[in-house]
Design an enzyme around this catalytic site. Structure first.
Site, PDB file in Angstrom:
ATOM      1  CG  ASN A   9     -18.630 -64.547  12.774  1.00 45.81           C
ATOM      2  OD1 ASN A   9     -19.858 -64.465  12.652  1.00 45.81           O
ATOM      3  ND2 ASN A   9     -17.777 -64.148  11.842  1.00 45.81           N
ATOM      4  CE  LYS A  11     -17.229 -67.096   9.750  1.00 47.03           C
ATOM      5  NZ  LYS A  11     -16.129 -67.501   8.854  1.00 47.03           N
ATOM      6  CG  HIS A  98     -15.672 -61.694   8.957  1.00 49.72           C
ATOM      7  ND1 HIS A  98     -15.515 -62.443   7.812  1.00 49.72           N
ATOM      8  CD2 HIS A  98     -15.336 -62.497   9.986  1.00 49.72           C
ATOM      9  CE1 HIS A  98     -15.101 -63.661   8.148  1.00 49.72           C
ATOM     10  NE2 HIS A  98     -14.989 -63.721   9.466  1.00 49.72           N
ATOM     11  CD  GLU A 100     -16.856 -65.270   6.092  1.00 52.43           C
ATOM     12  OE1 GLU A 100     -17.839 -65.017   6.794  1.00 52.43           O
ATOM     13  OE2 GLU A 100     -16.084 -66.225   6.346  1.00 52.43           O
ATOM     14  CD  GLU A 170     -11.648 -63.688  11.814  1.00 56.00           C
ATOM     15  OE1 GLU A 170     -12.001 -64.538  12.627  1.00 56.00           O
ATOM     16  OE2 GLU A 170     -12.403 -63.255  10.926  1.00 56.00           O
ATOM     17  N   GLY A 176     -12.191 -71.103   7.766  1.00 55.61           N
ATOM     18  CA  GLY A 176     -13.044 -72.175   7.262  1.00 55.61           C
ATOM     19  C   GLY A 176     -12.306 -73.209   6.440  1.00 55.61           C
ATOM     20  CB  SER A 216      -8.944 -73.287  10.958  1.00 55.99           C
ATOM     21  OG  SER A 216      -9.566 -73.177   9.688  1.00 55.99           O
TER      22      SER A 216
HETATM   23  P1  13P Z   1     -13.436 -70.500  11.193  1.00 51.84           P
HETATM   24  O1  13P Z   1     -13.138 -70.610  12.668  1.00 51.84           O
HETATM   25  O2  13P Z   1     -14.610 -71.301  10.746  1.00 51.84           O
HETATM   26  O3  13P Z   1     -12.220 -70.686  10.361  1.00 51.84           O
HETATM   27  O4  13P Z   1     -13.906 -68.954  10.950  1.00 51.84           O
HETATM   28  C1  13P Z   1     -13.124 -67.948  11.458  1.00 51.84           C
HETATM   29  C2  13P Z   1     -13.883 -66.679  11.296  1.00 51.84           C
HETATM   30  O5  13P Z   1     -14.087 -66.213  10.191  1.00 51.84           O
HETATM   31  C3  13P Z   1     -14.403 -66.033  12.504  1.00 51.84           C
HETATM   32  O6  13P Z   1     -14.856 -64.751  12.235  1.00 51.84           O
END
Ligand code: 13P
Length: 253
Positions: A9, A11, A98, A100, A170, A176, A216
């Protein structure tokens, strides 16, 4: 055998040129190193999709995914992207729900269910995200909370359609942050969610669903996570922006 999947992803990262370069590297390394144990899904920003689709060769295990879609079929929704548009350029996977998007764009379970229905009608595989915040984990309600997210967005589906979904767990506190869920914490949740699917759809169907871990995940911790019985791959954020790291994760089964 459940499918092993490693999805990146991206983003809101990578300009168009940078995205083309990253995707080319991933496609070339995957070909040269015969990455066969896992399906790789690249989920770039929308404007990269059409060009990246043209880079992906036939007969490969690299697939193209979007990061979102709109929950209505078409119409006066300025700035939004429909499932039919994604379908028309060959998108095969789409990330839905997601954290976010749930948090910053107030996406509801009802909208996510609508998105999933539209994607399935278009034969695009939804990668449905779920996961709890730190405060919910600390309250001890995390297992029930995430199971409820699944009930709300997925349990209207027929058994046949449920089998077409990929789930990504997740934990928000691990996204992150560099703070990964331990393999025991992740396995506990994945097994709980699979049991939850079993309670509604039965053992055979629940056993056929790929449940990915995200948060992560990196080349150092992927092997231990992917060795867990109910973890079928990863949804990767930061580490998917470096071709070598992304491929190393895909080689961690
Ligand atoms: P990270 O791997 O940067 O923690 O992000 C995970 C994520 O949100 C994947 O959709």
């Amino acid at each position: 055998m459940r499918k092993k999947i490693v999805a990146g992803n991206w983003k809101m990262n990578k300009t168009f040129e940078e995205g083309l370069a990253l995707a080319s590297e991933i496609i070339n390394i995957a070909k040269d190193e015969h990455i066969q144990k896992a399906i790789l899904v690249i989920n770039p920003p929308f404007i990269h999709l059409n060009a990246l689709q043209k880079l992906i060769p036939q007969n490969t295990n690299v697939f193209l995914g979007a990061q979102n879609c709109y929950h209505q079929k078409s119409g006066a929704f300025t700035g939004e992207i429909s499932v039919d548009m994604l379908k028309s350029i060959g998108v095969q996977y789409t990330i839905i729900g997601h954290s976010e998007r749930r948090e910053y764009f107030n996406e509801t379970s009802e909208q996510l269910a609508q998105k999933i229905n539209l994607l399935l009608e278009a034969s695009i595989t939804p990668i449905f995200c779920c996961g709890e915040s730190l405060s919910i984990r600390e309250s001890g309600e995390h297992l029930a909370y995430v199971a409820q997210q699944i009930t709300e967005a997925l349990f209207h589906l027929s058994a046949e359609n449920l089998q077409k979904i990929v789930i990504a767990y997740e934990p928000i506190w691990a996204i992150g942050t560099g703070k990964t869920a331990s393999s025991a914490q992740a396995q506990e949740m994945h097994a709980y969610l699979r049991n939850h699917l079993t309670s509604k759809y039965g053992e055979t169907i629940a056993q056929s669903i790929s449940i990915l871990y995200g948060g992560s995940c990196n080349p150092q911790n992927a092997k231990e996570l992917f060795a867990c019985a109910d973890i079928d791959g990863g949804l990767i954020g930061g580490a998917s922006l470096k071709s070598r790291d992304f491929i190393s994760i895909a080689q961690s089964f």
